[in-house]
Design an enzyme around this catalytic site. Structure first.
Site, PDB file in Angstrom:
ATOM      1  N   ASP A  76     -10.784 -17.217   0.225  1.00  0.00           N
ATOM      2  CA  ASP A  76      -9.431 -17.750   0.074  1.00  0.00           C
ATOM      3  C   ASP A  76      -8.767 -17.137  -1.163  1.00  0.00           C
ATOM      4  OD1 ASP A  76      -7.166 -19.365   0.216  1.00  0.00           O
ATOM      5  OD2 ASP A  76      -8.162 -21.112  -0.657  1.00  0.00           O
ATOM      6  N   ASP A 102     -16.611 -12.564  -9.794  1.00  0.00           N
ATOM      7  CA  ASP A 102     -15.704 -12.005  -8.798  1.00  0.00           C
ATOM      8  C   ASP A 102     -16.217 -12.375  -7.399  1.00  0.00           C
ATOM      9  OD1 ASP A 102     -14.268 -10.447  -7.044  1.00  0.00           O
ATOM     10  OD2 ASP A 102     -14.297  -8.682  -8.339  1.00  0.00           O
TER      11      ASP A 102
END
Ligand code: SAM
Length: 285
Positions: free
Chosen positions: A166, A145
């Site tokens: 992003d 993550d």
């Protein structure tokens, strides 16, 4: 996680994002001292524009396709050349077949002493990313993550570099996550440069995001946006935004040169435009 970047690779948003990333990393190269780039939502690294996904949307034709064909003046050409050189290097036989994603663009810009950490949570994408950089000792690919990297992975041991965030914006709350992530990351690595991508779809949401960024109290936050059309009646990706914290001092002027040209090249309607302003400057409260 349904988002697959392959549908969008090389579109107008990628072009603006990757040009900005390229200009930032080129600035980092000005000192011999090593830097690290951390790409928290890295994607697969290399996209096949003749693959099924890209073929369904053909978004790249309105992005990198247009830029490659465009005539620009000498000052703009000089600034966009390094990015275009990377795209062309990935298409050595001349035909536009592959588009390099952010980790691959950064990889082209690393010197021997520099490193890239690329994180990707989607298991298949992480595997493809790992294949792209197999055997490359300067790149570390981790299936993880990316939001976690904004805590545990900072500051990098090089103590200088860029953190690119992003996210796919496929779930609600992504703008809040960006603000919280930046606040956490900046506490650990206040001298780093941070580039945060965001979509210009719901302009009210963007205004709230900008206010929340200002309220963090973090100084030196530059905001850049390029919209390719006037606001659509239905939610649609009308524009692309990038927040840059601690930008190179050269970046604002470079973008003032590049963005008007990009509006002409990438704009779809009369409503196309750009914005470039400081959400917070260096000294202002
Ligand atoms: N940065 C890439 C580029 O410019 O070429 C594009 C990234 S794409 C917009 C977002 C990526 O984030 C997708 O590949 C998606 O699978 C991945 N992703 C989604 N949630 C994530 C998370 N929590 N951590 C890391 N990656 C995630």
């Amino acid at each position: 996680m349904n988002y697959r970047h392959a549908y969008h690779a090389g579109n107008f948003a990628d072009v603006v994002k990757h040009l900005i990333v390229t200009r930032i990393v080129l600035y980092l190269q000005r000192k011999d001292q090593a830097f690290r780039v951390i790409d928290t939502h890295a994607g697969i690294g290399r996209y096949d524009l003749q693959g099924i996904e890209a073929g369904k949307t053909n978004e790249w034709q309105g992005g990198i396709g247009r830029l490659l064909e465009a005539k620009v003046d000498a000052k703009v050409a000089e600034l966009i050349q390094p990015y275009l050189d990377i795209v062309r290097a990935e298409n050595a036989d001349g035909a536009m077949r592959h588009y390099p994603g952010s980790p691959l663009i950064v990889r082209h810009l690393l010197r021997r002493q520099d490193r890239l950490s690329a994180l990707e949570l989607h298991p298949e994408d992480a595997e493809m990313l790992a294949e792209t950089f197999a055997g490359d000792i300067q790149v570390r690919v981790t299936e993880l993550d990316g939001w976690l990297a904004l805590g545990a992975h900072l500051p990098p041991k090089e103590k200088r570099g860029l953190v690119l965030v992003d996210p796919p914006f496929e779930v609600a709350g992504e703008f809040d996550r960006l603000v919280d992530g930046l606040a956490r990351a900046h506490k650990r690595f206040s001298g780093g440069t941070f580039a945060l991508w965001y979509p210009v779809k719901d302009r009210q949401e963007v205004r709230r995001f900008v206010t929340a960024l200002r309220e963090t109290g973090i100084p030196k936050i530059l905001r850049t946006e390029l919209v390719i059309r006037a606001p659509s009646p239905e939610p649609r990706l009308d524009g692309t935004g990038m927040i840059v914290v601690n930008p190179p001092y050269t970046l604002e002027d470079e973008l003032r040169t590049i963005l008007p040209a990009l509006v002409k090249i990438l704009g779809e309607t009369q409503g196309a435009d750009f914005a470039l302003d400081w959400i917070r400057g260096e000294d202002r409260a």
